[in-house]
Design a protein around this motif. Structure first.
Motif, short mmCIF file in Angstrom:
data_model
loop_
_atom_site.label_atom_id
_atom_site.label_comp_id
_atom_site.label_asym_id
_atom_site.label_seq_id
_atom_site.Cartn_x
_atom_site.Cartn_y
_atom_site.Cartn_z
N GLU A 94 6.49 -6.66 -10.12
CA GLU A 94 7.63 -5.93 -10.65
C GLU A 94 7.22 -4.48 -10.90
O GLU A 94 6.17 -4.23 -11.50
N ILE A 95 8.03 -3.56 -10.43
CA ILE A 95 7.76 -2.14 -10.63
C ILE A 95 8.69 -1.65 -11.72
O ILE A 95 9.91 -1.57 -11.54
N ASN A 136 0.84 -1.18 0.00
CA ASN A 136 0.00 0.00 0.00
C ASN A 136 0.88 1.24 0.00
O ASN A 136 1.99 1.24 0.54
N ILE A 137 0.39 2.32 -0.56
CA ILE A 137 1.21 3.51 -0.72
C ILE A 137 1.36 4.28 0.59
O ILE A 137 2.28 5.09 0.74
N VAL A 192 11.43 8.67 -9.51
CA VAL A 192 10.78 8.39 -8.23
C VAL A 192 9.29 8.72 -8.29
O VAL A 192 8.46 7.97 -7.74
N ALA A 193 8.93 9.78 -8.97
CA ALA A 193 7.51 10.12 -9.09
C ALA A 193 6.74 9.02 -9.82
O ALA A 193 5.63 8.64 -9.41
N GLU A 194 7.35 8.47 -10.87
CA GLU A 194 6.68 7.39 -11.61
C GLU A 194 6.60 6.13 -10.76
O GLU A 194 5.59 5.41 -10.79
N VAL A 195 7.65 5.84 -9.99
CA VAL A 195 7.63 4.67 -9.11
C VAL A 195 6.51 4.79 -8.09
O VAL A 195 5.74 3.84 -7.87
N VAL A 196 6.40 5.94 -7.45
CA VAL A 196 5.35 6.14 -6.45
C VAL A 196 3.97 6.01 -7.08
O VAL A 196 3.06 5.39 -6.51
N ASP A 197 3.79 6.56 -8.27
CA ASP A 197 2.51 6.42 -8.97
C ASP A 197 2.19 4.96 -9.27
O ASP A 197 1.04 4.52 -9.15
N ALA A 206 9.91 10.56 -0.72
CA ALA A 206 8.62 10.49 -1.41
C ALA A 206 7.63 9.60 -0.66
O ALA A 206 6.44 9.92 -0.56
N LEU A 207 8.12 8.50 -0.11
CA LEU A 207 7.24 7.60 0.63
C LEU A 207 6.81 8.21 1.96
O LEU A 207 5.69 8.02 2.41
N ARG A 208 7.70 8.95 2.59
CA ARG A 208 7.32 9.65 3.82
C ARG A 208 6.23 10.68 3.52
O ARG A 208 5.28 10.83 4.31
N ALA A 209 6.35 11.36 2.39
CA ALA A 209 5.34 12.36 2.03
C ALA A 209 3.97 11.73 1.77
O ALA A 209 2.94 12.42 1.84
N LYS A 210 3.96 10.43 1.50
CA LYS A 210 2.71 9.71 1.26
C LYS A 210 2.09 9.17 2.54
O LYS A 210 1.08 8.46 2.50
N GLY A 211 2.71 9.47 3.68
CA GLY A 211 2.11 9.05 4.95
C GLY A 211 2.68 7.78 5.53
O GLY A 211 1.98 7.06 6.26
N ASN A 212 3.94 7.51 5.26
CA ASN A 212 4.62 6.35 5.82
C ASN A 212 5.65 6.80 6.85
O ASN A 212 6.21 7.90 6.76
N THR A 213 5.92 5.93 7.82
CA THR A 213 7.07 6.10 8.70
C THR A 213 8.27 5.47 8.00
O THR A 213 8.20 4.33 7.54
N VAL A 214 9.37 6.22 7.91
CA VAL A 214 10.52 5.76 7.13
C VAL A 214 11.77 5.79 7.99
O VAL A 214 12.05 6.79 8.68
N ILE A 215 12.52 4.70 7.94
CA ILE A 215 13.83 4.60 8.60
C ILE A 215 14.87 4.50 7.51
O ILE A 215 14.84 3.58 6.69
N VAL A 216 15.80 5.46 7.49
CA VAL A 216 16.86 5.50 6.49
C VAL A 216 18.11 4.85 7.08
O VAL A 216 18.50 5.15 8.21
N GLY A 217 18.73 3.97 6.31
CA GLY A 217 19.95 3.32 6.75
C GLY A 217 21.11 3.62 5.82
O GLY A 217 20.93 3.78 4.61
N GLY A 218 22.32 3.70 6.40
CA GLY A 218 23.50 3.93 5.58
C GLY A 218 24.76 3.78 6.40
O GLY A 218 24.73 3.66 7.62
N ARG A 219 25.90 3.76 5.70
CA ARG A 219 27.19 3.54 6.36
C ARG A 219 27.72 4.81 7.02
O ARG A 219 28.36 4.74 8.07
#
Length: 254
Positions: free
Chosen positions: A221-222, A2-3, A206-211, A24-37
Motif C-alpha cells: 500500500e502506498i 522498481n522506480i 506525486v513527489a511523495e508517492v514517487v519517493d 514523474a515516472l517518465r522523469a525517473k526513466g520509465n517508458t509511459v503510455i498515457v490513456g484517456g477518452r
C-alpha cells in the motif's frame, strides 16, 4: 515496483493525479503510455511531452478496453506495469433516487468495472514478465466515508478489497499488487477541489508517492502521510471522530 526501467500503462491519465504521476515516472526513466477518452487531450500531451505514447481508451466500454490494450501490447510488448488510474466522483443525494441513480451507476462502472476490465485484459501478459506490477488506485475514502459521495466511497472500498484478494491469488507469480491510496488532492475531481486549501497540493502528493515507491519497491500500500488519518481511524480506535472531522471540515461535507 522498481522506480525505473519499467514500461507503464496508465489509463485515465490525461489530467490530475494520473498525468502528474505519468510525467514523474517518465522523469525517473520509465517508458509511459498515457490513456484517456478525449483524443484532443491525448494529442496535446503527446505534443507537449515527446516520448510519451498515448492511446484512446474508455474503461466504461469493454470493447474500448479490449482494443486499447491490444494496441498497447502491440506497440509495447515489454509492458510490465498497469496503473488503473481512471475514476470519477460525483456528489449524490440518496434521499432522492432520481437525482443519484445515474451517477451511482456511472461511478461503479468506471471505478470498479473499469479496473476489473483492465486487469482481465492484461493479467495474462503481465505474468509473462519477470517483474510486473498491477497498481490499483483506491482512496482514503475507502476507509472513512465522505457523506456526499456514497458511490465513490463504496467503489474505492471495493478496489481496496479487490487489491487484497488479487494479491493473494497472484502470490507466487511475477506480478505484485500495489494499492495507491490518495487523500484529497487538489485536482478537478470535484468542483472547487483544485482550490481547496484542505486538499494536498498535487505536486507534493506525486513527489511523495514517487519517493515512497523508490524507498519501498515492494510496498503493498502506498500511503502518503496525509492519508493515514483516514486510513487507520478504525485501527486507532478513533474512527467515529475521524468521520465527524472529515465531514465537518470538507467543503463538500455540508
Amino acid at each position: 515496483m522498481n522506480i525505473s526501467g519499467n514500461t507503464i500503462f496508465i489509463p485515465g491519465s490525461t489530467s490530475g493525479i494520473g498525468l502528474a504521476l505519468a510525467l514523474a515516472l517518465r522523469a525517473k526513466g520509465n517508458t509511459v503510455i498515457v490513456g484517456g477518452r478525449r483524443t484532443e487531450l491525448l494529442e496535446r500531451i503527446a505534443a507537449a511531452h515527446p516520448g510519451i505514447d498515448t492511446v484512446q481508451i474508455d474503461v466504461a466500454d469493454p470493447a474500448s478496453v479490449a482494443s486499447a490494450t491490444k494496441q498497447v501490447l502491440a506497440g509495447h510488448p515489454d509492458l510490465n506495469v498497469l496503473v488503473a488510474m481512471a475514476g470519477v466522483m460525483h456528489i449524490e443525494d440518496w434521499r432522492d433516487p432520481a437525482s443519484f441513480l445515474t451517477t451511482a451507476e456511472s461511478t461503479v462502472t468506471t471505478n470498479v468495472l473499469g479496473p476489473i476490465r483492465l486487469i482481465a485484459a492484461l493479467v495474462e501478459h503481465l505474468q509473462t514478465r519477470p517483474d510486473a506490477t498491477i497498481m490499483t488506485v483506491s482512496s482514503g475514502l475507502a476507509f472513512t466515508p465522505l457523506k456526499v459521495t456514497p458511490s465513490y466511497n463504496a467503489s474505492k472500498a471495493a478496489i481496496h478489497m479487490l487489491s487484497e484478494s488479487l494479491r493473494l491469488q497472484l502470490a507466487g507469480t511475477s506480478v505484485k499488487v500495489t494499492e495507491l491510496e490518495p487523500p484529497s488532492v487538489r485536482t478537478a475531481l470535484l468542483p472547487g477541489q483544485e482550490d481547496n486549501e484542505l486538499a494536498m497540493p498535487l505536486d507534493e502528493f506525486v513527489a511523495e508517492v514517487v519517493d515512497l515507491i523508490e524507498a519501498r519497491p515492494d510496498a503493498e500500500e502506498i500511503q502518503v502521510e496525509r492519508v493515514k488519518y483516514l486510513r487507520y481511524g478504525e485501527a486507532r480506535g478513533d474512527y467515529d471522530e475521524v468521520v465527524r472531522t472529515l465531514n465537518h471540515s470538507d467543503p463538500h461535507g455540508e
